[in-house]
Design an enzyme around this catalytic site. Structure first.
Site, PDB file in Angstrom:
ATOM      1  N   HIS A   1       0.836  -1.205   0.000  1.00 22.66           N
ATOM      2  CA  HIS A   1       0.000   0.000   0.000  1.00 22.66           C
ATOM      3  C   HIS A   1       0.876   1.261   0.000  1.00 22.66           C
ATOM      4  O   HIS A   1       0.735   2.130  -0.862  1.00 22.66           O
ATOM      5  CB  HIS A   1      -0.909  -0.018   1.237  1.00 22.66           C
ATOM      6  CG  HIS A   1      -1.766   1.193   1.367  1.00 22.66           C
ATOM      7  ND1 HIS A   1      -3.084   1.209   0.958  1.00 22.66           N
ATOM      8  CD2 HIS A   1      -1.503   2.435   1.839  1.00 22.66           C
ATOM      9  CE1 HIS A   1      -3.582   2.416   1.182  1.00 22.66           C
ATOM     10  NE2 HIS A   1      -2.643   3.179   1.717  1.00 22.66           N
ATOM     11  N   GLU A   2       1.785   1.332   0.971  1.00 27.02           N
ATOM     12  CA  GLU A   2       2.629   2.534   1.070  1.00 27.02           C
ATOM     13  C   GLU A   2       3.523   2.663  -0.163  1.00 27.02           C
ATOM     14  O   GLU A   2       3.826   3.769  -0.608  1.00 27.02           O
ATOM     15  CB  GLU A   2       3.453   2.523   2.358  1.00 27.02           C
ATOM     16  CG  GLU A   2       2.628   2.507   3.654  1.00 27.02           C
ATOM     17  CD  GLU A   2       1.571   3.589   3.763  1.00 27.02           C
ATOM     18  OE1 GLU A   2       1.710   4.655   3.127  1.00 27.02           O
ATOM     19  OE2 GLU A   2       0.567   3.362   4.484  1.00 27.02           O
TER      20      GLU A   2
ATOM     21  N   GLU B   1      -4.392   8.035  -2.967  1.00 25.84           N
ATOM     22  CA  GLU B   1      -4.879   6.767  -2.420  1.00 25.84           C
ATOM     23  C   GLU B   1      -5.245   5.793  -3.532  1.00 25.84           C
ATOM     24  O   GLU B   1      -5.173   4.575  -3.354  1.00 25.84           O
ATOM     25  CB  GLU B   1      -6.085   7.034  -1.500  1.00 25.84           C
ATOM     26  CG  GLU B   1      -6.499   5.853  -0.654  1.00 25.84           C
ATOM     27  CD  GLU B   1      -5.473   5.456   0.414  1.00 25.84           C
ATOM     28  OE1 GLU B   1      -4.480   6.190   0.603  1.00 25.84           O
ATOM     29  OE2 GLU B   1      -5.663   4.408   1.042  1.00 25.84           O
TER      30      GLU B   1
END
Ligand code: ZN
Length: 498
Positions: A263-264, A293
């Site tokens: 995700h990061e 995002e």
């Protein structure tokens, strides 16, 4: 001031402020990773001093004069016009906030974040309550300076997702919530997927090694970035060539660190992908948090939770986790990482229930800002609405209203951007599938064409284009929940035999 002088001043101040903002990011990153306990207050003073300085330069009357001069001028390059527009928006907002307020708020954020971490650990909302009361007060004070607006919450979301309104979010969520609830209900009526494969023992060192290997393979440049450990994972940019990822490890649950890292990394790839011509300018930044995002969600879920990705990752999983993967096959692992189950913690939520966590926070934030909800009543209101949405009641506030860092940082208005990210990510997926053999490429580990597509269509533009412009240009239409709902129904319909 003539236009040439005005443009020169704009470029000079832009570069100075951008560089000092990155210095502030170094202090912030350090605070969340290595800062000793006793240094918290001093760091707060340092950050406040820096923020005060940046505010002072931003509201400099000469800067405003330069921006006014440029308003009526045809600028030589498109990026110069975008830069002037970006600063006009920022300066306008900054001029409305008194310097004393900006410094007071920055000082409070530092203390409040620290109090939140301790309160969360102790499962003690009472210890955080006065800090949150001050924070909500500060936020309402800001809406008084920034307003008026149709809804005070509009003024908060404007900072994260320019151009989006509370009314739009309400209508978007009103369309999303019933569809999601119906899907959750249908899934609950089916036999649960077995997630015991991801609940085995995954040694921390092996998780880190596996994470570094797959992040590198998917395109994260460790020569221009790092991975460290924190309480609440995030990605931050300390310079054009310095993108920091953070994670936290849980040896009893594979998903937490590994999918957290992916995700990061999605955020990090965006930050590593701005056009070099934007170096050290305010335009070398994500155009909105929803767009940002959409990058993390795309890599975490669309790619990382696909059957194709598990197929590619399987031999690597076996090599790094020989004991945990013993007796398993890729299909069992694919099913395990996609188990849908209402749970308390947002960052661990599956794709189907995730947006319900956001809808809950959005409703509560709106109520806190309008004054309809007092901070003292927050835990009760949280638990009541959570029970309605998920059919579960949090056993303590650490698993309820204390779980997220955002409110301690004054980030009210931030949460909805997570949902917007999910919706955008699904729209990118649909478009990618029409142009590339997406699943084939993922299963072969051929990530370069996918990253190249994201770079050329989205990343390189930075803030020279808005999220609304990008979605229109890339997909030929506006933001909408249809691609996301279609993706969920197909994927989970197959997984759960609906
Ligand atoms: Zn994220």
């Amino acid at each position: 001031m003539n236009p040439a002088e005005a443009l020169a001043l704009l470029r000079r101040l832009d570069q100075k402020i951008t560089r000092f903002s990155r210095i502030g990011a170094v202090l912030g990153w350090d605070q969340e990773t290595y800062l000793p306990e006793g240094a918290v207050e001093g760091r707060g003073e340092q950050l406040a001093a820096l923020e005060g300085l940046i505010h002072e330069w931003t509201v400099d009357p000469a800067f405003r004069e330069a921006l006014e001069t440029l308003q009526g001028t045809v600028l030589p390059e498109e990026s110069a016009a975008a830069l002037a527009g970006e600063w006009r928006r920022r300066v306008e907002r900054a001029c409305k906030l008194p310097q004393e307020y900006v410094e007071r708020r920055a000082r409070h954020i530092s203390l409040s974040q620290h109090a939140w971490a301790a309160a969360r650990k102790a499962k003690d909302f009472g210890a955080f309550r006065p800090y949150l009361e001050t924070m909500v007060g500060l936020t309402r004070e800001a809406t008084d300076y920034l307003g008026p607006a149709a809804h005070p919450y509009d003024l908060l979301i404007e900072e994260y997702e320019p151009g989006t309104t509370t009314a739009e979010l309400k209508s978007l969520f009103a369309g999303l919530a019933p569809e999601l609830s119906a899907l959750v209900k249908a899934i609950a009526g089916r036999p649960p997927l077995d997630d015991s494969p991801v609940r085995r023992h995954y040694p921390r060192a092996a998780q880190e090694a596996f994470g570094r290997e797959v992040l590198g393979a998917m395109g994260f440049d460790f020569n221009r970035g790092r991975l460290d450990v924190t309480t609440h994972p995030f990605c931050t940019t300390l310079g054009f060539d310095d993108v920091r990822l953070t994670t936290r490890y849980n040896e009893g649950f594979f998903n937490e660190a590994v999918y957290g890292m992916i995700h990061e990394m999605g955020h990090g790839l965006y930050e590593q992908g701005f056009d070099p011509s934007l170096r050290d300018t305010a335009l070398a930044d994500g155009t909105s948090l929803g767009l940002h995002e959409s990058q993390s969600r795309f890599w975490e879920n669309t790619v990382g939770r696909s059957r194709a990705w598990i197929t590619w990752a399987w031999p690597r999983l076996q090599a790094h986790f020989p004991e945990a993967t013993a007796g398993l096959n890729p299909e069992a692992f694919y099913r395990a990482v996609n188990k849908v189950e209402p749970s308390f913690i947002r960052v661990e939520a599956d794709e189907v229930t995730y947006n319900l966590h956001i809808i809950l926070r959005f409703e509560l934030e709106c109520a806190l800002i309008t004054g309809d909800l007092a901070v003292a009543d927050l835990p009760g209101a949280w638990n009541e609405r959570f029970t309605q949405l998920f059919g579960l009641t949090p056993p303590d506030d650490a698993q309820g209203c204390l779980q997220d860092v955002h409110w301690s940082m004054g980030g009210l208005g931030y949460f909805p951007t997570y949902s917007l990210g999910n919706l955008y990510a699904a729209q990118w997926r649909t478009q990618l599938q029409s142009e590339l053999d997406l699943n084939g490429q993922i299963s072969r580990g051929d990530f370069a064409p996918i990253l190249a597509w994201l770079r050329s269509r989205l990343h390189r533009w930075g803030r020279t284009k808005t999220a609304g412009q990008l979605v229109q240009e890339v997909t030929g239409g506006p933001l909408n929940p249809q691609a996301f709902l279609g993706y969920l129904k197909t994927k989970y319909g197959e997984l759960y035999g609906l």
